[in-house]
Write a protein that holds these residues in place. Structure first.
Motif, PDB file in Angstrom:
ATOM      1  N   SER A 188       0.843  -1.198   0.000  1.00  0.00           N
ATOM      2  CA  SER A 188       0.000   0.000   0.000  1.00  0.00           C
ATOM      3  C   SER A 188       0.874   1.242   0.000  1.00  0.00           C
ATOM      4  CB  SER A 188      -0.928   0.022   1.227  1.00  0.00           C
ATOM      5  OG  SER A 188      -0.176   0.139   2.427  1.00  0.00           O
ATOM      6  N   TYR A 189       0.206   2.396  -0.224  1.00  0.00           N
ATOM      7  CA  TYR A 189       0.863   3.703  -0.142  1.00  0.00           C
ATOM      8  C   TYR A 189       0.019   4.623   0.736  1.00  0.00           C
ATOM      9  CZ  TYR A 189       4.169   2.815  -3.975  1.00  0.00           C
ATOM     10  OH  TYR A 189       5.189   2.325  -4.750  1.00  0.00           O
ATOM     11  N   ASP A 190       0.693   5.542   1.458  1.00  0.00           N
ATOM     12  CA  ASP A 190      -0.069   6.559   2.170  1.00  0.00           C
ATOM     13  C   ASP A 190      -0.244   7.784   1.267  1.00  0.00           C
ATOM     14  OD1 ASP A 190       2.291   8.028   2.237  1.00  0.00           O
ATOM     15  OD2 ASP A 190       2.699   7.652   4.349  1.00  0.00           O
ATOM     16  N   SER A 191      -0.831   8.829   1.800  1.00  0.00           N
ATOM     17  CA  SER A 191      -1.136  10.007   0.983  1.00  0.00           C
ATOM     18  C   SER A 191       0.118  10.740   0.512  1.00  0.00           C
ATOM     19  CB  SER A 191      -2.028  10.971   1.769  1.00  0.00           C
ATOM     20  OG  SER A 191      -1.389  11.367   2.979  1.00  0.00           O
ATOM     21  N   TYR A 192       1.285  10.434   1.132  1.00  0.00           N
ATOM     22  CA  TYR A 192       2.542  11.059   0.723  1.00  0.00           C
ATOM     23  C   TYR A 192       3.359  10.151  -0.190  1.00  0.00           C
ATOM     24  CZ  TYR A 192       1.448  14.255   4.548  1.00  0.00           C
ATOM     25  OH  TYR A 192       0.825  15.161   5.374  1.00  0.00           O
ATOM     26  N   ASN A 193       2.775   9.010  -0.560  1.00  0.00           N
ATOM     27  CA  ASN A 193       3.447   8.008  -1.395  1.00  0.00           C
ATOM     28  C   ASN A 193       4.578   7.290  -0.671  1.00  0.00           C
ATOM     29  OD1 ASN A 193       1.705   8.423  -3.511  1.00  0.00           O
ATOM     30  ND2 ASN A 193       3.091   9.764  -4.644  1.00  0.00           N
ATOM     31  N   ASN A 194       4.496   7.239   0.674  1.00  0.00           N
ATOM     32  CA  ASN A 194       5.383   6.364   1.423  1.00  0.00           C
ATOM     33  C   ASN A 194       4.817   4.949   1.347  1.00  0.00           C
ATOM     34  OD1 ASN A 194       7.289   8.282   2.636  1.00  0.00           O
ATOM     35  ND2 ASN A 194       5.491   9.046   3.722  1.00  0.00           N
ATOM     36  N   PRO A 195       5.601   3.977   0.898  1.00  0.00           N
ATOM     37  CA  PRO A 195       5.066   2.626   0.776  1.00  0.00           C
ATOM     38  C   PRO A 195       5.075   1.872   2.100  1.00  0.00           C
ATOM     39  CG  PRO A 195       7.324   2.668  -0.007  1.00  0.00           C
ATOM     40  CD  PRO A 195       6.967   4.092   0.349  1.00  0.00           C
ATOM     41  N   THR A 196       4.133   0.953   2.241  1.00  0.00           N
ATOM     42  CA  THR A 196       4.182  -0.068   3.291  1.00  0.00           C
ATOM     43  C   THR A 196       4.545  -1.378   2.614  1.00  0.00           C
ATOM     44  OG1 THR A 196       2.550   0.995   4.727  1.00  0.00           O
ATOM     45  CG2 THR A 196       2.835  -1.376   4.984  1.00  0.00           C
ATOM     46  N   VAL A 197       5.479  -2.106   3.224  1.00  0.00           N
ATOM     47  CA  VAL A 197       5.954  -3.348   2.628  1.00  0.00           C
ATOM     48  C   VAL A 197       5.630  -4.521   3.546  1.00  0.00           C
ATOM     49  CG1 VAL A 197       7.786  -2.262   1.275  1.00  0.00           C
ATOM     50  CG2 VAL A 197       8.254  -2.978   3.626  1.00  0.00           C
ATOM     51  N   LYS A 198       5.582  -5.700   2.944  1.00  0.00           N
ATOM     52  CA  LYS A 198       5.246  -6.922   3.678  1.00  0.00           C
ATOM     53  C   LYS A 198       6.243  -8.009   3.308  1.00  0.00           C
ATOM     54  CE  LYS A 198       1.769  -9.480   2.320  1.00  0.00           C
ATOM     55  NZ  LYS A 198       0.403  -9.976   2.025  1.00  0.00           N
ATOM     56  N   ASP A 199       6.584  -8.838   4.314  1.00  0.00           N
ATOM     57  CA  ASP A 199       7.449  -9.979   4.016  1.00  0.00           C
ATOM     58  C   ASP A 199       6.610 -11.213   3.701  1.00  0.00           C
ATOM     59  OD1 ASP A 199       6.573 -11.046   6.437  1.00  0.00           O
ATOM     60  OD2 ASP A 199       8.392 -10.534   7.538  1.00  0.00           O
ATOM     61  N   ALA A 200       7.278 -12.337   3.451  1.00  0.00           N
ATOM     62  CA  ALA A 200       6.585 -13.546   3.008  1.00  0.00           C
ATOM     63  C   ALA A 200       5.741 -14.184   4.104  1.00  0.00           C
ATOM     64  CB  ALA A 200       7.601 -14.565   2.485  1.00  0.00           C
ATOM     65  N   ILE A 201       5.960 -13.795   5.374  1.00  0.00           N
ATOM     66  CA  ILE A 201       5.192 -14.404   6.467  1.00  0.00           C
ATOM     67  C   ILE A 201       4.183 -13.424   7.061  1.00  0.00           C
ATOM     68  CG2 ILE A 201       6.916 -16.148   7.029  1.00  0.00           C
ATOM     69  CD1 ILE A 201       7.979 -14.385   9.230  1.00  0.00           C
ATOM     70  N   GLY A 202       3.968 -12.299   6.392  1.00  0.00           N
ATOM     71  CA  GLY A 202       2.879 -11.401   6.767  1.00  0.00           C
ATOM     72  C   GLY A 202       3.238 -10.186   7.587  1.00  0.00           C
ATOM     73  N   ASN A 203       4.493 -10.036   8.037  1.00  0.00           N
ATOM     74  CA  ASN A 203       4.889  -8.851   8.797  1.00  0.00           C
ATOM     75  C   ASN A 203       4.958  -7.637   7.876  1.00  0.00           C
ATOM     76  OD1 ASN A 203       5.498 -10.183  11.407  1.00  0.00           O
ATOM     77  ND2 ASN A 203       7.090 -11.186  10.212  1.00  0.00           N
ATOM     78  N   MET A 263      10.327   7.714   2.393  1.00  0.00           N
ATOM     79  CA  MET A 263      10.982   6.989   1.301  1.00  0.00           C
ATOM     80  C   MET A 263      10.004   6.953   0.121  1.00  0.00           C
ATOM     81  SD  MET A 263      12.664   4.011   3.727  1.00  0.00           S
ATOM     82  CE  MET A 263      13.679   3.227   2.491  1.00  0.00           C
ATOM     83  N   MET A 264       9.540   8.137  -0.275  1.00  0.00           N
ATOM     84  CA  MET A 264       8.458   8.264  -1.249  1.00  0.00           C
ATOM     85  C   MET A 264       8.835   7.696  -2.612  1.00  0.00           C
ATOM     86  SD  MET A 264       8.474  10.786   1.135  1.00  0.00           S
ATOM     87  CE  MET A 264       9.098  12.327   0.478  1.00  0.00           C
ATOM     88  N   LEU A 265       7.885   6.932  -3.181  1.00  0.00           N
ATOM     89  CA  LEU A 265       8.067   6.334  -4.495  1.00  0.00           C
ATOM     90  C   LEU A 265       6.940   6.784  -5.424  1.00  0.00           C
ATOM     91  CD1 LEU A 265       8.908   2.627  -3.538  1.00  0.00           C
ATOM     92  CD2 LEU A 265      10.518   4.425  -4.175  1.00  0.00           C
ATOM     93  N   ASP A 266       7.152   6.593  -6.702  1.00  0.00           N
ATOM     94  CA  ASP A 266       6.113   6.828  -7.694  1.00  0.00           C
ATOM     95  C   ASP A 266       5.301   5.541  -7.834  1.00  0.00           C
ATOM     96  OD1 ASP A 266       4.514   7.239  -9.878  1.00  0.00           O
ATOM     97  OD2 ASP A 266       6.105   7.990 -11.188  1.00  0.00           O
ATOM     98  N   PRO A 267       4.023   5.538  -7.408  1.00  0.00           N
ATOM     99  CA  PRO A 267       3.222   4.315  -7.484  1.00  0.00           C
ATOM    100  C   PRO A 267       3.062   3.774  -8.908  1.00  0.00           C
ATOM    101  CG  PRO A 267       2.175   5.911  -6.035  1.00  0.00           C
ATOM    102  CD  PRO A 267       3.275   6.634  -6.755  1.00  0.00           C
ATOM    103  N   ASP A 268       3.217   4.657  -9.906  1.00  0.00           N
ATOM    104  CA  ASP A 268       3.139   4.173 -11.285  1.00  0.00           C
ATOM    105  C   ASP A 268       4.383   3.375 -11.662  1.00  0.00           C
ATOM    106  OD1 ASP A 268       0.660   5.353 -11.741  1.00  0.00           O
ATOM    107  OD2 ASP A 268       1.558   7.271 -12.320  1.00  0.00           O
ATOM    108  N   GLU A 269       5.518   3.758 -11.090  1.00  0.00           N
ATOM    109  CA  GLU A 269       6.767   3.043 -11.356  1.00  0.00           C
ATOM    110  C   GLU A 269       6.909   1.820 -10.458  1.00  0.00           C
ATOM    111  OE1 GLU A 269      11.616   3.885 -11.447  1.00  0.00           O
ATOM    112  OE2 GLU A 269      10.207   5.487 -10.904  1.00  0.00           O
ATOM    113  N   PHE A 270       6.418   1.950  -9.219  1.00  0.00           N
ATOM    114  CA  PHE A 270       6.477   0.855  -8.250  1.00  0.00           C
ATOM    115  C   PHE A 270       5.048   0.539  -7.791  1.00  0.00           C
ATOM    116  CE2 PHE A 270      10.643   2.725  -8.098  1.00  0.00           C
ATOM    117  CZ  PHE A 270      11.519   1.677  -7.838  1.00  0.00           C
TER     118      PHE A 270
END
Length: 336
Positions: A152-167, A174-181
């Motif tokens: 997911s992304y917040d309103s500032y385009n900071n991503p939330t990341v998840k590992d393979a076990i759900g954390n 660390m703002m990203l372009d959601p179209d690129e990522f």
């Protein structure tokens, strides 16, 4: 702290480590200020004035994340600092706990000089980082998690990341372009372990590296024996099902990583992860088959010359009970 003996009152020249018995003269003891380690600073009572020293891992405005051999801490400067990543600084301030993490606040930077940045600690997943609230062992230090997925992304385009076990973890500033990522993108992160009432990555967008998605292809070792399905490109952590359907006269044996069956074997219901450690790699699995064998029992029904067994290896050959290939079976006889 005692730093050694010197022959000169201004401590120029080398330290004196030994003298001859006949030597006369004066030796001067040199004393230097002791600066506690980061671990010692973190152990201080709140509101204790102290100095602290460490190598800069990240600068965000007045927030300076530093690390030494004993751990990491946040230094909140009284003015916007001029220090940069990779410098060793000495700062003076007041030790406190802020948002659950140790900090030296109202800090004045007394010195900054070139140093060697510490290597990042690598974690297979986020489990140890998100559970670090008891002692914040890795706080303000450099960490690497090589395989994560943007969820997911917040309103500032900071991503939330998840590992393979759900954390999950937020990537702060660390703002990203959601179209690129886009959501679902696989990434690797090397950043600072932050803490704001919970673990978060702290760094810049450059600390996030795109990982190509893995491809899985499935093939039948012999298409006349059966068919397979499930090939595709998948996101990190996806649950993937592949299937093998045997044709009449055959049965599925196992999956193998090599077409000749000499690679790793995986059974029909095997749960497998980490088929490859290479990002964007193509993994090919081959379905192996067994040929069915059918056994026929011959009963001559009170006749003679016809009893016995015959086996057929499907579409291949018939054999008798001793394993000899046969092309026909005996015709029984009976009197009367």
């Amino acid at each position: 702290t005692f730093d050694g003996w010197y022959a000169a009152a201004d401590f120029s020249g080398k330290k004196i480590t030994s003298v001859n018995a006949e030597t006369t003269g004066t030796l001067y003891a040199k004393w230097v200020e002791y600066i506690p380690t980061i671990a010692e600073v973190r152990a201080l009572a709140d509101d204790t004035e102290t100095k602290v020293a460490g190598v800069v891992n990240h600068v965000d405005g007045k927030n300076i994340y530093i690390q030494d051999a004993t751990g990491g801490i946040l230094v909140y400067a009284s003015e916007t600092p001029s220090c940069t990543v990779g410098q060793k600084i000495v700062a003076k301030g007041v030790k406190v706990i802020y948002a659950g993490a140790p900090e030296v606040k109202s800090a004045v930077i007394e010195s900054a000089k070139t140093a060697t940045i510490f290597a990042a600690t690598t974690f297979e997943d986020l489990a140890n980082l998100v559970a670090d609230s008891l002692n914040l062992k890795y706080f303000a230090t450099r960490v690497t998690v090589p395989s994560l997925n943007i969820v997911s992304y917040d309103s500032y385009n900071n991503p939330t990341v998840k590992d393979a076990i759900g954390n999950q973890a937020v990537c702060y500033k660390m703002m990203l372009d959601p179209d690129e990522f886009p959501i679902g993108t696989n990434v690797s992160i090397t950043a600072v372990a932050g803490w704001y009432y919970g673990f978060q990555f702290v760094g810049d967008a450059a600390n996030i590296v795109f990982l190509p998605s893995p491809k899985i292809t499935v093939q039948s070792s012999d298409p006349t024996m059966g068919t397979v399905s499930g090939s595709g490109t998948y996101k990190y952590g996806d649950y993937v099902e592949i299937s093998a359907t045997a044709n009449y006269g055959y049965q599925f044996s196992q999956w193998n990583t090599k077409s000749d069956g000499s690679g790793a074997n995986y059974g029909n219901t095997a749960y497998v992860n980490m088929l490859t450690a290479t990002n964007g790699a193509t993994v090919t699995l081959y379905a192996k088959w067994n040929v069915n064998t059918y056994t026929i029992t011959l009963n001559d029904n009170n006749g003679s010359g016809g009893s016995g067994t015959a086996k057929e290896v499907y579409a291949t050959k018939w054999t008798n009970s001793s394993g000899t290939t046969i092309t026909s079976v005996a015709v029984p006889t009976r009197t009367g």
